[in-house]
Design a protein around this motif. Structure first.
Motif, PDB file in Angstrom:
ATOM      1  N   PHE A 145       0.834  -1.206   0.000  1.00 49.09           N
ATOM      2  CA  PHE A 145       0.000   0.000   0.000  1.00 49.09           C
ATOM      3  C   PHE A 145       0.868   1.255   0.000  1.00 49.09           C
ATOM      4  CE2 PHE A 145      -3.944  -2.069   2.034  1.00 49.09           C
ATOM      5  CZ  PHE A 145      -4.650  -2.008   0.845  1.00 49.09           C
ATOM      6  N   THR A 149       0.803   3.644  -3.161  1.00 47.28           N
ATOM      7  CA  THR A 149      -0.013   4.835  -2.942  1.00 47.28           C
ATOM      8  C   THR A 149       0.805   6.093  -3.137  1.00 47.28           C
ATOM      9  OG1 THR A 149      -1.413   3.641  -1.371  1.00 47.28           O
ATOM     10  CG2 THR A 149      -1.472   6.028  -1.271  1.00 47.28           C
ATOM     11  N   ILE A 171      -3.114  -1.332  -6.757  1.00 41.97           N
ATOM     12  CA  ILE A 171      -3.533  -1.095  -5.376  1.00 41.97           C
ATOM     13  C   ILE A 171      -4.845  -1.823  -5.081  1.00 41.97           C
ATOM     14  CG2 ILE A 171      -4.311   0.671  -3.739  1.00 41.97           C
ATOM     15  CD1 ILE A 171      -2.354   2.599  -5.130  1.00 41.97           C
ATOM     16  N   SER A 178      -8.972  -2.220  -0.330  1.00 37.39           N
ATOM     17  CA  SER A 178      -8.168  -1.267  -1.114  1.00 37.39           C
ATOM     18  C   SER A 178      -9.013  -0.130  -1.669  1.00 37.39           C
ATOM     19  CB  SER A 178      -7.464  -1.995  -2.259  1.00 37.39           C
ATOM     20  OG  SER A 178      -6.600  -2.998  -1.795  1.00 37.39           O
ATOM     21  N   LEU A 181      -9.250   2.869   0.641  1.00 31.29           N
ATOM     22  CA  LEU A 181      -8.037   3.689   0.632  1.00 31.29           C
ATOM     23  C   LEU A 181      -7.935   4.512  -0.654  1.00 31.29           C
ATOM     24  CD1 LEU A 181      -5.291   4.530   1.798  1.00 31.29           C
ATOM     25  CD2 LEU A 181      -4.326   2.429   0.862  1.00 31.29           C
ATOM     26  N   LEU A 182      -8.232   3.881  -1.783  1.00 34.32           N
ATOM     27  CA  LEU A 182      -8.188   4.590  -3.063  1.00 34.32           C
ATOM     28  C   LEU A 182      -9.175   5.746  -3.083  1.00 34.32           C
ATOM     29  CD1 LEU A 182      -7.906   1.628  -5.601  1.00 34.32           C
ATOM     30  CD2 LEU A 182      -6.239   3.470  -5.301  1.00 34.32           C
ATOM     31  N   LEU A 185      -7.752   8.785  -1.123  1.00 31.09           N
ATOM     32  CA  LEU A 185      -6.689   9.505  -1.818  1.00 31.09           C
ATOM     33  C   LEU A 185      -7.232  10.276  -3.019  1.00 31.09           C
ATOM     34  CD1 LEU A 185      -3.719  10.208  -2.254  1.00 31.09           C
ATOM     35  CD2 LEU A 185      -3.460   8.057  -3.507  1.00 31.09           C
ATOM     36  N   ALA A 333      -0.020   5.155   4.772  1.00 27.81           N
ATOM     37  CA  ALA A 333       0.004   5.259   3.308  1.00 27.81           C
ATOM     38  C   ALA A 333      -0.960   6.342   2.835  1.00 27.81           C
ATOM     39  CB  ALA A 333      -0.341   3.916   2.676  1.00 27.81           C
ATOM     40  N   PHE A 334      -2.151   6.403   3.442  1.00 26.23           N
ATOM     41  CA  PHE A 334      -3.125   7.431   3.085  1.00 26.23           C
ATOM     42  C   PHE A 334      -2.577   8.831   3.365  1.00 26.23           C
ATOM     43  CE2 PHE A 334      -6.528  10.206   4.841  1.00 26.23           C
ATOM     44  CZ  PHE A 334      -7.181  10.495   3.648  1.00 26.23           C
ATOM     45  N   GLY A 337       0.365   9.606   0.963  1.00 25.84           N
ATOM     46  CA  GLY A 337      -0.102   9.871  -0.391  1.00 25.84           C
ATOM     47  C   GLY A 337      -0.715  11.254  -0.514  1.00 25.84           C
TER      48      GLY A 337
END
Length: 494
Positions: A145, A149, A171, A178, A181-182, A185, A333-334, A337
Motif C-alpha cells: 500500500f 499509494t 492497489i 483497497s 483507501l483509493l 486519496l 500510506a493514506f 499519499g
C-alpha cells in the motif's frame, strides 16, 4: 559544496533502504520473529506457477475465502527464484522508484529543494514507515500500500494518467479494503486540485461536484464487488466480517469493549496528529485550508472505522487492531499519499512555497514518530540489541549457528520443486523454497509429504504428532526425528 550536499541527500536515503533490506533478511533468518504470514504470502505468491491451486496455502487452504490478495500471484514471477526475499526486494525497489521520481522532479525547483526533500523523507523512510515495514508477523501484501499509494499520488499530481490507472489497478488488487483507501486519496486529490484552481468557489461546489460523486460511486462499486466476491467464495460459511461481530458478542463485557474503543480512539487521534504535523507548512500557504483539513481528517476517520471493524476479529487484543502493521501501514500510506499530492501540486501551482518554521515541523514529526511507535505500531523486531543487529544483518553469508537448522537447510536444498514438508513451527522458515506446514495444519498439505520432522522431546506427549505410514527412512539427528520419503532418495547430508 552544493554538489556534495545533493550527493549526500541522494546517497543517504539509498543507503538506508539497503540497510532496511539487510535487516529484514536478518529478521527472517534469525528465527526470532514470527514469519507465519510471510510464509503464507510466499506460498500464495508462487504456488500457481508450480502447479498448485490458485491462492492456496498449507495454513488456511483456499485463501481467497479470507482476503482478496490478488496482487500476490503477480509477485510470484520474482519470488519463485528469490524466495521470501523477493517481497523485500520489490518493496525496497518501489520505495527507491518513488524517491527517484520525486528527486528528479524536484531538480526543476531549486528554491527550497532541500526543505521539500527532507519533509518527504520524514514520511517515506521515517520511523513509522520503518516499524510498519518490520511487521509483527513477517510480511503482508498490505505492505505494498505504502509505496504504490505514494507513486499513485505523485503520478496524479503530475497528471500521468496511464501510470495512475495502472497503479490504481495494482492497489485495488492488494486487498478487499483497497477501494476504501483509493477513494480517500482520490477524493483528497480531487478536492485539493479544485481548491487550487478555483479557491473562490463555495464549499458545496468544491465537495459535491460531479467528479467527486463519480469517485465515490465507482469506489463503492469496487468495494462492494470485492466484498461480494469474498461472500461468494465462502458460500454458506460465515465471512470474516460476520465472524468479527460474532466474536465481539461472545467475548467480554460492555466495559471491556468501552476500554478497547477508547484505546482505539486515542491511538487514532495521536496517529493523525503526528501525520498532520508535516501538512501545516503547506496548508498555511493554501487557500481554503479548512476544507482540505476537513477532507483529510474526515476520510482518516472513515479508514479508522474500516480498520476498527477488521480488528474486531481479534478483540480484545488491541495490538491486532489499529497498531497491527497492515492497518497502521494503510493509515500511514493514506496520509503520505495525500502529503505527496499536496506538496507536488502546490509547488507546481505556486512554484516557490516556503515556511520559516518548516524544519521545526519536520523535527517535531520525527521526534513524535520515535516517541509514539511503541504504542501505535505493533512489532517484534529483531532490534533487541543493536550490537547484535550490527553483527547479524550479514548473517545470510554464514550458516545458522543451530546445527539442527544447518542440517535441515541442506535437506531443504535437495528437495524437488513443489515438495511438501510437515515440521514444528520454528523450523518452517528453513523450507521456504518448498511448501511447509506446521503439524496443526497437516490436513491441508497437498499430496504425500517429502519430509516429516518431529521434536524427540515432545514425541510422546504431543497430540498433534502422527507417524506416517511405511515408505519413510530415518535421517539421523540427536534432537529431531526426521523421516524422509524413500522414493525421493534424499540422503543424509555430509
Amino acid at each position: 559544496m552544493r554538489k556534495l550536499r545533493n550527493l549526500v541527500l541522494v546517497l543517504v536515503p539509498l543507503l538506508i533502504l539497503v540497510l532496511w533490506f539487510l535487516l529484514k533478511v536478518h529478521q527472517f533468518q534469525s528465527f526470532e520473529v514470527n514469519f507465519s504470514d510471510g510464509l503464507i504470502a510466499l506460498q500464495l505468491s508462487r504456488g500457481w506457477l508450480e502447479g498448485r491451486p490458485f491462492l492456496y496455502d498449507n495454513y488456511f487452504g483456499f485463501h481467497s475465502r479470507i482476503h482478496n490478495y490478488y496482487i500476490l500471484p503477480l509477485t510470484g514471477f520474482v519470488t519463485r527464484s528469490t524466495g521470501i526475499y523477493g517481497f523485500f526486494i520489490l518493496y525496497i525497489g518501489l520505495l527507491a522508484l518513488l524517491l527517484a521520481n520525486i528527486f528528479l522532479w524536484l531538480k526543476k525547483y531549486r528554491s527550497n529543494r532541500g526543505q521539500h526533500w527532507l519533509s518527504l523523507l520524514a514520511f517515506i523512510i521515517g520511523p513509522f514507515t520503518f516499524f510498519v515495514y518490520l511487521d509483527l508477523y513477517g510480511w503482508h501484501p498490505e505492505q505494498y500500500f505504502f509505496p504504490l499509494t505514494g507513486l499513485l499520488a505523485f503520478n496524479l499530481a503530475r497528471r500521468q494518467w496511464m501510470w495512475s490507472v495502472l497503479l490504481i489497478i495494482l492497489i485495488y488488487s492488494i486487498k478487499e479494503t483497497s477501494a476504501v483507501l483509493l477513494c480517500g486519496l482520490l477524493l483528497f486529490a480531487s478536492t485539493t486540485d479544485l481548491v487550487l484552481k478555483n479557491p473562490k468557489a463555495t464549499w458545496l461546489k468544491l465537495l459535491f461536484n460531479t467528479r467527486n460523486i463519480v469517485i465515490v460511486l465507482i469506489c463503492l462499486l469496487l468495494f462492494g464487488a470485492g466484498m461480494y466476491l469474498l461472500s461468494y467464495m465462502n458460500g454458506q460459511e460465515s465471512d470474516r466480517v460476520n465472524q468479527a461481530f460474532d466474536h465481539v458478542r461472545q467475548s467480554g463485557s460492555a466495559i471491556r469493549f468501552a476500554i478497547y474503543l477508547t484505546e482505539f480512539l486515542i491511538a487514532a487521534t495521536v496517529f493523525f496528529m503526528i501525520g498532520a504535523i508535516l501538512f501545516f507548512p503547506w496548508l498555511q500557504k493554501v487557500p481554503r485550508q479548512g476544507l482540505i483539513w476537513a477532507v483529510l481528517g474526515g476520510y482518516f476517520l472513515v479508514l479508522c472505522f474500516v480498520f476498527f471493524v477488521e480488528g474486531l476479529l481479534y478483540y480484545p487484543q488491541f495490538y491486532m487492531s489499529l497498531p497491527y502493521p497492515p492497518r497502521a501501514g494503510g493509515l500511514w500510506a493514506f496520509l503520505c499519499g495525500c502529503y505527496i499530492f499536496l506538496l507536488v501540486r502546490s509547488i507546481e501551482y505556486q512554484n516557490n512555497v516556503k515556511s520559516d518554521n518548516s524544519y521545526k515541523y519536520l523535527l517535531s514529526s520525527l521526534v513524535f514518530q520515535l516517541a509514539a511507535y511503541p504504542f501505535l505500531i505493533s512489532h517484534e523486531a529483531a532490534v533487541y540489541n543493536m550490537d547484535k543487529v550490527g553483527r547479524g544483518i550479514f548473517s545470510f553469508f554464514t550458516p545458522h549457528p543451530d546445527p539442527n537448522v544447518q542440517q535441515l537447510t541442506e535437506l531443504a536444498d535437495k528437495l524437488p520443486e513443489g515438495s511438501q514438508v510437515i515440521a514444528p513451527y520454528k523450523y518452517l522458515p528453513v523450507f521456504q523454497r518448498v511448501y511447509a506446514s506446521e503439524w496443526k495444519h497437516r490436513h491441508l498439505v497437498l499430496g504425500r509429504p517429502a519430509i516429516y520432522i518431529f521434536e524427540k522431546s515432545s514425541l510422546r506427549n504431543s497430540s498433534e504428532y502422527t507417524l506416517p505410514e511405511k515408505g519413510y527412512q530415518i535421517i539421523p539427528n540427536h534432537n529431531l526425528l526426521i523421516l524422509s520419503d524413500s522414493t525421493w532418495n534424499i540422503r543424509q547430508p555430509n
